[in-house]
Design a protein around this motif. Structure first.
Motif, PDB file in Angstrom:
ATOM      1  N   LEU A  58       0.834  -1.205   0.000  1.00 35.33           N
ATOM      2  CA  LEU A  58       0.000   0.000   0.000  1.00 35.33           C
ATOM      3  C   LEU A  58       0.868   1.253   0.000  1.00 35.33           C
ATOM      4  O   LEU A  58       0.526   2.255  -0.648  1.00 35.33           O
ATOM      5  CB  LEU A  58      -0.946  -0.004   1.209  1.00 35.33           C
ATOM      6  CG  LEU A  58      -1.984  -1.136   1.230  1.00 35.33           C
ATOM      7  CD1 LEU A  58      -2.875  -1.019   2.454  1.00 35.33           C
ATOM      8  CD2 LEU A  58      -2.854  -1.131  -0.033  1.00 35.33           C
TER       9      LEU A  58
ATOM     10  N   GLY B 186       2.930   5.647  -7.729  1.00 32.24           N
ATOM     11  CA  GLY B 186       1.620   5.083  -7.396  1.00 32.24           C
ATOM     12  C   GLY B 186       0.503   6.015  -7.823  1.00 32.24           C
ATOM     13  O   GLY B 186       0.712   6.966  -8.567  1.00 32.24           O
TER      14      GLY B 186
ATOM     15  N   GLY C 153       1.793   2.847  -3.214  1.00 31.30           N
ATOM     16  CA  GLY C 153       0.742   3.628  -3.876  1.00 31.30           C
ATOM     17  C   GLY C 153       0.815   5.107  -3.575  1.00 31.30           C
ATOM     18  O   GLY C 153       0.261   5.923  -4.323  1.00 31.30           O
ATOM     19  N   PHE C 154       1.506   5.484  -2.492  1.00 28.08           N
ATOM     20  CA  PHE C 154       1.601   6.900  -2.118  1.00 28.08           C
ATOM     21  C   PHE C 154       2.911   7.549  -2.568  1.00 28.08           C
ATOM     22  O   PHE C 154       3.190   8.691  -2.234  1.00 28.08           O
ATOM     23  CB  PHE C 154       1.431   7.047  -0.592  1.00 28.08           C
ATOM     24  CG  PHE C 154       0.066   6.619  -0.130  1.00 28.08           C
ATOM     25  CD1 PHE C 154      -1.030   7.461  -0.292  1.00 28.08           C
ATOM     26  CD2 PHE C 154      -0.135   5.373   0.431  1.00 28.08           C
ATOM     27  CE1 PHE C 154      -2.296   7.065   0.115  1.00 28.08           C
ATOM     28  CE2 PHE C 154      -1.404   4.966   0.849  1.00 28.08           C
ATOM     29  CZ  PHE C 154      -2.484   5.817   0.685  1.00 28.08           C
TER      30      PHE C 154
ATOM     31  N   TYR D 242      -3.549   2.171  -8.837  1.00 28.60           N
ATOM     32  CA  TYR D 242      -2.689   1.204  -8.142  1.00 28.60           C
ATOM     33  C   TYR D 242      -3.260   0.897  -6.762  1.00 28.60           C
ATOM     34  O   TYR D 242      -3.355  -0.268  -6.358  1.00 28.60           O
ATOM     35  CB  TYR D 242      -1.254   1.752  -8.011  1.00 28.60           C
ATOM     36  CG  TYR D 242      -0.379   0.887  -7.126  1.00 28.60           C
ATOM     37  CD1 TYR D 242       0.322  -0.189  -7.657  1.00 28.60           C
ATOM     38  CD2 TYR D 242      -0.296   1.117  -5.751  1.00 28.60           C
ATOM     39  CE1 TYR D 242       1.085  -1.004  -6.843  1.00 28.60           C
ATOM     40  CE2 TYR D 242       0.464   0.307  -4.928  1.00 28.60           C
ATOM     41  CZ  TYR D 242       1.162  -0.754  -5.476  1.00 28.60           C
ATOM     42  OH  TYR D 242       1.916  -1.567  -4.661  1.00 28.60           O
ATOM     43  N   LEU D 243      -3.655   1.954  -6.050  1.00 26.97           N
ATOM     44  CA  LEU D 243      -4.153   1.761  -4.682  1.00 26.97           C
ATOM     45  C   LEU D 243      -5.416   0.901  -4.658  1.00 26.97           C
ATOM     46  O   LEU D 243      -5.557   0.019  -3.804  1.00 26.97           O
ATOM     47  CB  LEU D 243      -4.426   3.115  -4.028  1.00 26.97           C
ATOM     48  CG  LEU D 243      -3.195   3.778  -3.384  1.00 26.97           C
ATOM     49  CD1 LEU D 243      -3.513   5.191  -2.943  1.00 26.97           C
ATOM     50  CD2 LEU D 243      -2.689   2.954  -2.196  1.00 26.97           C
TER      51      LEU D 243
END
Lengths: 65, 322
Positions: free
Chosen positions: B236, B244, B239-240, B248-249
């Motif tokens: 996760l 990302g 994703g940030f 993607y998230l």
């Protein structure tokens, strides 16, 4: 008359394969050379790799004036 | 290639190693994962790479991966001959000699590192050299036969390719490439141990300590859950970062819920329950893990493909605002 050894028949596939790999290797290095050379941008940069004295590479005094 | 192959002259009928036998020494199936993750690492990097240099970089990473596979087969020829899964590999099958594998592995290692240095610079080449050393020496020669955590350590070698691809494009190491490494690294143990739970292996006969045999299946189930829990924040977190985005998230949330749910189910199950349904849950988690890595890296590619239009965050905010 040239008589081919039996080994040549047996290894024909492998020899062709090795030959093609070598041709591929040459193409790879040639391609790398072309791409790297073209990416230099300026002809002056290219001439830096020539081991010959190049008067035009030496900064001229008062060239800015 | 060696003295041994010269003896073929006196035995014209003896089986001759063909190119495909040498190719099999490179572990082509492992190579395909290496190529895919390295390619994603290269393509998601925020630097445009000359297509030819990109091709050469990926080729070198693939060949380097293959070289470490050949070195692995050279060193492990004795145990490969014992295990059913590896008995048909070129050396135990008598198609090539261990010397051939060693020569091929060393030659291709040198070739791949040197050409990658010329194409992409010292960092990418150094990382590739370290990966080959790590897999061939640290994993294969040292830790594989001495610790049941061998699969964790071996996974590190398989996790380097996206980092090398990124380094080939940018010339540096960044949080994005470290997280891509961590994603593959943390994914490997639960993926492999889920398989180990339902496939009867003969690692024990070959003297290779596997977690299922040294610590038991209950402990393996605990390990699967622990590594999956640790994997979630890595997946996760990616994703940030700059590579990302919402697509993607969204994909990562679904995949991680699925994987975590599966790992929890494996943790709760007893051996009797697993045997009763023919290891259905274990097989399901293994299947999920196969798609897990592929879809995460695929989602990163989608995010990179949307970058010319401002990236998926901007596209999403445009859609919400409209």
């Amino acid at each position: 008359m040239r008589v081919e050894h039996e080994l040549h028949h047996r290894r024909r596939g492998r020899n062709w394969g090795v030959g093609l790999l070598l041709v591929g290797f040459v193409a790879l290095i040639f391609g790398l050379t072309v791409v790297k050379t073209l990416s230099l941008g300026s002809i002056v940069e290219l001439e830096r790799f020539d081991h010959v004295a190049r008067p035009q590479l030496v900064p001229q005094e008062g060239a800015a004036q | 290639m060696t003295d041994a192959s010269m003896t073929d002259l006196s035995y014209p009928g003896a089986p001759e190693a063909g190119l495909k036998d040498y190719f099999a020494l490179l572990k082509p199936r492992v190579m395909s994962l290496v190529v895919f993750t390295a390619l994603v690492g290269l393509l998601v990097a925020p630097v445009a790479v000359n297509p030819f240099l990109g091709f050469v970089a990926i080729l070198c990473i693939a060949v380097g991966g293959g070289a470490s596979g050949a070195l692995n087969m050279w060193w492990d020829a004795d145990i490969d001959a014992i295990m059913r899964r590896t008995k048909s590999r070129p050396i135990p099958a008598g198609k090539t000699t261990p010397g051939d594998a060693l020569a091929l592995g060393l030659a291709l290692s040198g070739f791949s590192v040197l050409v990658l240095f010329l194409a992409a610079g010292p960092l990418a080449a150094g990382l590739l050299a370290f990966t080959i050393f790590f897999y061939a020496v640290i994993y294969t020669m040292w830790l594989k036969r001495s610790t049941p955590q061998n699969i964790v350590i071996g996974g590190a070698a398989g996790a380097f390719p996206p980092m090398i691809g990124w380094a080939a494009a940018t010339g540096n190491i960044a949080i994005e490439s470290v997280l891509m490494f961590a994603l593959t690294f943390m994914w490997t143990p639960p993926h492999f141990w889920a398989l180990a739970l339902f496939v009867k292996s003969d690692y024990g006969d070959a003297g290779v300590p596997m977690l299922t045999e040294t610590h038991g299946r209950r402990s393996t189930r605990r390990h699967i859950l622990a590594y999956t829990v640790l994997l979630v924040p890595v997946a996760l977190g990616l994703g940030f970062t700059s590579i990302g985005g919402p697509i993607y998230l969204a994909i990562a949330v679904v995949l991680n819920l699925q994987f975590l749910g599966g790992a929890w189910q494996l943790f709760r199950r007893s051996e009797e329950q697993a045997e009763a349904d023919g290891y259905a849950a274990e097989k399901k988690v293994f299947k999920i893990s196969l798609g897990y890595l592929f879809l995460h890296f695929g989602a990163l590619l989608i995010e990179a493909a949307l970058r010319p239009w401002g990236g998926s965050w901007q596209i999403l905010s445009g859609l919400v605002g409209a």
